[in-house]
Design a protein around this motif. Structure first.
Motif, short mmCIF file in Angstrom:
data_model
loop_
_atom_site.label_atom_id
_atom_site.label_comp_id
_atom_site.label_asym_id
_atom_site.label_seq_id
_atom_site.Cartn_x
_atom_site.Cartn_y
_atom_site.Cartn_z
N ASP A 69 0.81 -1.22 0.00
CA ASP A 69 0.00 0.00 0.00
C ASP A 69 0.84 1.27 0.00
O ASP A 69 0.31 2.37 -0.12
CB ASP A 69 -0.92 0.02 1.24
N HIS A 70 2.16 1.12 0.17
CA HIS A 70 3.03 2.29 0.24
C HIS A 70 3.30 2.83 -1.18
O HIS A 70 3.64 2.05 -2.08
CB HIS A 70 4.36 1.92 0.91
N PRO A 71 3.18 4.14 -1.40
CA PRO A 71 3.32 4.68 -2.77
C PRO A 71 4.70 4.48 -3.40
O PRO A 71 4.83 4.46 -4.62
CB PRO A 71 3.02 6.17 -2.60
N THR A 72 5.76 4.32 -2.58
CA THR A 72 7.11 4.15 -3.12
C THR A 72 7.61 2.72 -2.98
O THR A 72 8.09 2.10 -3.94
CB THR A 72 8.11 5.10 -2.41
N LEU A 73 7.49 2.16 -1.78
CA LEU A 73 8.02 0.82 -1.50
C LEU A 73 7.39 -0.25 -2.38
O LEU A 73 8.03 -1.24 -2.73
CB LEU A 73 7.80 0.45 -0.02
N THR A 74 6.14 -0.05 -2.76
CA THR A 74 5.43 -1.06 -3.54
C THR A 74 6.08 -1.32 -4.90
O THR A 74 5.91 -2.38 -5.49
CB THR A 74 3.94 -0.65 -3.73
N PHE A 75 6.88 -0.34 -5.41
CA PHE A 75 7.52 -0.51 -6.72
C PHE A 75 8.99 -0.90 -6.59
O PHE A 75 9.72 -0.90 -7.59
CB PHE A 75 7.38 0.78 -7.53
N ASN A 76 9.43 -1.24 -5.38
CA ASN A 76 10.81 -1.65 -5.17
C ASN A 76 11.08 -2.99 -5.87
O ASN A 76 10.27 -3.92 -5.79
CB ASN A 76 11.08 -1.78 -3.67
N GLU A 77 12.22 -3.10 -6.56
CA GLU A 77 12.54 -4.29 -7.34
C GLU A 77 12.73 -5.53 -6.46
O GLU A 77 12.30 -6.64 -6.81
CB GLU A 77 13.79 -4.04 -8.18
#
Length: 367
Positions: free
Chosen positions: A134-142
């Motif tokens: 649900d985190h706007p940045t962490l969710t796209f971490n590789e």
């Protein structure tokens, strides 16, 4: 919080029921439609010649284009979750990474892998992954994507790769910070206020956690006493014909009270205790995040001091200071945005949790 006092006033326009009170609190920004759903379930024991451990099934369903499939199913052990958390901290040193349950959450526990321990941990791991999703940045971490999709051998291979650029940068920051003495000179007032807030929050949430555990312990002892006390009246009724019906009535009443208390205890253990403990862990994480921000600031301060003392190589130092200023600004902006988001989530969780406890108490005393 004075705004809470206003809501609690007995105004005819304000609903008095705790469950209706919670509807007054909404996030300023409604969450966008979710496109990533994660479930942690099906714990499984593994016994080898070297160790015994538990793995959990992690099922991911998504509609994101960067994923090759819409559904994944992998098995992960606790150490894998620890690895993911450390990678997120490396890549995003000033973002607030959700907490993981401690390695051993029950002190003095003889049986390490009893059912209660495993279920408590499963719920915490499930929440950990969904908070990241649900985190706007962490969710796209590789690394997060690899954690959700890679098979066990692929993840193991990925873990063995050397530290990346971000990790080396993190080590540099730690090395510089270890040489910095005293408070950061140019820390913005906002982050000093954050630091004070976290210290106060940490004290209060730890006190709440201790009180909640004490209440639960007292409720449990009370319930155990009732379990012994009720049957005595039933036995007594067999030898007292004149008051047999009254004694049986008392026994029945105690049994109902016991069942109501058990239900209340279940509400505390499922809704109150885990939330309070999660935010005890969050308070430690916040302190770590603020320290890392100060470390980045300390690196910039030390370079500025070095430039002031050096007459030569000024161009080289100026370029390095420019890069560090950008780095500090990025760190500050990341933390400021995450801080507001975390506070909003925390306030919502606390209000929901204590409203739920109030509702359970009402039902308990009615019963």
């Amino acid at each position: 919080d004075t705004s809470l006092a206003e809501v609690n006033s007995f105004s005819p326009s304000v609903p008095i029921s705790p469950s209706s009170m919670i509807n007054h609190y909404k996030f300023e920004d409604e969450p966008e439609l979710r496109d990533l759903f994660i479930t942690v379930d099906d714990p499984e024991s593994h016994i080898t010649a070297i160790e015994t451990f538990i793995t959990y099934r992690v099922v991911t369903k998504t509609s994101r284009s960067e994923f090759d499939s819409s559904e994944y199913e992998v098995r992960r052990r606790y150490q894998d979750f620890l690895w993911l958390k450390s990678k997120l901290e490396e890549a995003h040193p000033t973002l607030i990474i959700p907490p993981l349950p401690e390695k051993f959450i029950m002190k003095g526990m003889v049986e390490r892998f009893n059912d209660e321990f495993i279920e408590t941990r499963r719920k915490a791991l499930h929440k950990f992954l969904n908070r990241i999703a649900d985190h706007p940045t962490l969710t796209f971490n590789e690394d997060f994507k690899i954690f959700l999709t890679a098979q066990a051998w692929e993840l193991s291979s990925h873990k063995k790769q050397g530290p990346g650029l971000l990790s080396r940068m993190g080590q540099t920051v730690r090395a510089v910070a270890s040489s910095v003495r005293g408070a950061v000179k140019n820390r913005p007032e906002m982050f000093t206020e954050m630091n004070d807030y976290v210290e106060t929050f940490s004290q209060k949430i730890n006190i709440l956690d201790k009180i909640a555990h004490r209440i639960y312990k007292e409720e449990k002892e009370y319930c155990n006493e009732m379990k012994e006390y009720g049957p005595i009246h039933t036995l007594w009724s067999a030898s007292e014909e004149d008051i047999a019906d009254s004694l049986k009535g008392v026994a029945s009443c105690i049994d109902k009270c016991c069942k109501a208390t058990e239900k209340r205890m279940a509400g505390l253990s499922e809704n109150l205790l885990p939330i309070l403990h999660e935010y005890v862990l969050y308070s430690e994480i916040l302190m770590g995040v603020l320290k890392r921000r100060d470390q980045i600031q300390g690196e910039l301060d030390s370079r500025i001091d070095a430039l002031a003392n050096k007459k030569t190589e000024k161009d080289l130092f100026s370029e390095e200071i420019g890069k560090l200023e950008d780095k500090v600004e990025c760190a500050n902006n990341a933390l400021k945005a995450d801080w507001d988001r975390w506070k909003q989530n925390m306030q919502y969780d606390m209000r929901s949790t204590f409203t739920n406890v109030a509702e359970n108490n009402l039902h308990y005393y009615e019963e």
